[in-house]
Motif scaffolding. Sequence first.
Motif, mmCIF file in Angstrom:
data_model
loop_
_atom_site.group_PDB
_atom_site.id
_atom_site.type_symbol
_atom_site.label_atom_id
_atom_site.label_comp_id
_atom_site.label_asym_id
_atom_site.label_seq_id
_atom_site.Cartn_x
_atom_site.Cartn_y
_atom_site.Cartn_z
ATOM 1 N N VAL A 4 -11.387 31.840 -15.156
ATOM 2 C CA VAL A 4 -10.275 32.760 -15.395
ATOM 3 C C VAL A 4 -10.868 34.133 -15.662
ATOM 4 N N ARG A 5 -10.412 35.114 -14.876
ATOM 5 C CA ARG A 5 -10.877 36.497 -15.051
ATOM 6 C C ARG A 5 -9.689 37.339 -15.506
ATOM 7 N N TYR A 6 -9.906 38.083 -16.574
ATOM 8 C CA TYR A 6 -8.847 38.909 -17.158
ATOM 9 C C TYR A 6 -9.053 40.370 -16.800
ATOM 10 N N PHE A 7 -7.942 41.075 -16.581
ATOM 11 C CA PHE A 7 -7.985 42.490 -16.265
ATOM 12 C C PHE A 7 -7.077 43.261 -17.218
ATOM 13 N N ALA A 8 -7.476 44.483 -17.526
ATOM 14 C CA ALA A 8 -6.692 45.447 -18.310
ATOM 15 C C ALA A 8 -6.207 44.837 -19.633
ATOM 16 N N SER A 9 -4.903 44.864 -19.886
ATOM 17 C CA SER A 9 -4.386 44.398 -21.179
ATOM 18 C C SER A 9 -4.598 42.898 -21.380
ATOM 19 N N ALA A 10 -4.721 42.142 -20.306
ATOM 20 C CA ALA A 10 -5.015 40.709 -20.439
ATOM 21 C C ALA A 10 -6.407 40.521 -21.036
ATOM 22 N N ARG A 11 -7.354 41.342 -20.610
ATOM 23 C CA ARG A 11 -8.714 41.285 -21.155
ATOM 24 C C ARG A 11 -8.700 41.636 -22.645
ATOM 25 N N HIS A 37 -5.752 31.669 -27.346
ATOM 26 C CA HIS A 37 -5.891 33.088 -27.701
ATOM 27 C C HIS A 37 -4.708 33.672 -28.471
ATOM 28 N N GLY A 38 -3.600 32.970 -28.568
ATOM 29 C CA GLY A 38 -2.497 33.427 -29.402
ATOM 30 C C GLY A 38 -1.384 34.162 -28.670
ATOM 31 N N GLU A 39 -0.430 34.627 -29.471
ATOM 32 C CA GLU A 39 0.808 35.218 -28.952
ATOM 33 C C GLU A 39 0.573 36.490 -28.145
ATOM 34 N N ARG A 40 -0.410 37.272 -28.509
ATOM 35 C CA ARG A 40 -0.655 38.518 -27.764
ATOM 36 C C ARG A 40 -0.958 38.217 -26.292
ATOM 37 N N LEU A 41 -1.823 37.246 -26.043
ATOM 38 C CA LEU A 41 -2.107 36.879 -24.653
ATOM 39 C C LEU A 41 -0.912 36.164 -24.042
ATOM 40 N N ALA A 42 -0.223 35.326 -24.803
ATOM 41 C CA ALA A 42 0.956 34.629 -24.278
ATOM 42 C C ALA A 42 1.976 35.629 -23.736
ATOM 43 N N ALA A 43 2.173 36.739 -24.455
ATOM 44 C CA ALA A 43 3.118 37.770 -24.009
ATOM 45 C C ALA A 43 2.665 38.393 -22.687
ATOM 46 N N VAL A 44 1.376 38.627 -22.539
ATOM 47 C CA VAL A 44 0.848 39.185 -21.289
ATOM 48 C C VAL A 44 1.013 38.171 -20.155
ATOM 49 N N LEU A 45 0.738 36.916 -20.421
ATOM 50 C CA LEU A 45 0.834 35.888 -19.385
ATOM 51 C C LEU A 45 2.260 35.746 -18.862
ATOM 52 N N ARG A 46 3.252 35.968 -19.717
ATOM 53 C CA ARG A 46 4.653 35.840 -19.287
ATOM 54 C C ARG A 46 5.032 36.875 -18.227
ATOM 55 N N VAL A 47 4.343 38.021 -18.201
ATOM 56 C CA VAL A 47 4.699 39.079 -17.241
ATOM 57 C C VAL A 47 3.604 39.325 -16.201
ATOM 58 N N ALA A 48 2.533 38.597 -16.292
ATOM 59 C CA ALA A 48 1.387 38.806 -15.400
ATOM 60 C C ALA A 48 1.636 38.238 -14.007
ATOM 61 N N SER A 49 0.859 38.752 -13.073
ATOM 62 C CA SER A 49 0.740 38.158 -11.744
ATOM 63 C C SER A 49 -0.599 37.433 -11.700
ATOM 64 N N PHE A 50 -0.691 36.451 -10.819
ATOM 65 C CA PHE A 50 -1.906 35.649 -10.740
ATOM 66 C C PHE A 50 -2.393 35.577 -9.305
ATOM 67 N N LEU A 51 -3.701 35.693 -9.154
ATOM 68 C CA LEU A 51 -4.345 35.416 -7.879
ATOM 69 C C LEU A 51 -5.199 34.168 -8.077
ATOM 70 N N VAL A 70 -9.154 32.212 -11.019
ATOM 71 C CA VAL A 70 -7.810 32.685 -11.314
ATOM 72 C C VAL A 70 -7.921 34.069 -11.942
ATOM 73 N N ASP A 71 -7.335 35.056 -11.289
ATOM 74 C CA ASP A 71 -7.299 36.421 -11.808
ATOM 75 C C ASP A 71 -5.963 36.644 -12.498
ATOM 76 N N VAL A 72 -6.009 37.123 -13.742
ATOM 77 C CA VAL A 72 -4.806 37.424 -14.517
ATOM 78 C C VAL A 72 -4.601 38.931 -14.446
ATOM 79 N N LEU A 73 -3.506 39.339 -13.788
ATOM 80 C CA LEU A 73 -3.243 40.748 -13.544
ATOM 81 C C LEU A 73 -1.961 41.165 -14.262
ATOM 82 N N PRO A 74 -2.076 41.848 -15.380
ATOM 83 C CA PRO A 74 -0.874 42.327 -16.067
ATOM 84 C C PRO A 74 -0.245 43.455 -15.263
ATOM 85 N N PRO A 75 1.026 43.781 -15.552
ATOM 86 C CA PRO A 75 1.626 44.924 -14.860
ATOM 87 C C PRO A 75 0.809 46.188 -15.129
ATOM 88 N N PHE A 76 0.632 46.981 -14.098
ATOM 89 C CA PHE A 76 -0.120 48.223 -14.218
ATOM 90 C C PHE A 76 0.843 49.390 -14.152
#
Length: 79
Positions: A4-11, A37-51, A70-76
Amino acid sequence: MAVVRYFASARAAAGVSEEVVAAPTLGQLCTTLADRHGERLAAVLRVASFLVDGVAWRDLDAPLPDSATVDVLPPFAGG
């Protein structure tokens, strides 16, 4: 196992840029990551796109390929 690779706010929310996680589907992967990782990441995952291996992946219940990346891409913002 998936890399799993995280980008921007997901990281920032995960506190790491990359990790290895075992999960059979993207939905279960997200649950595992949120538990880890907790609620902060959970919130990002709910709106993220995935590759998954470079392909947009929207089906949370489809089996992940073996050794997927798996790339986790939050909204930019911006454009």
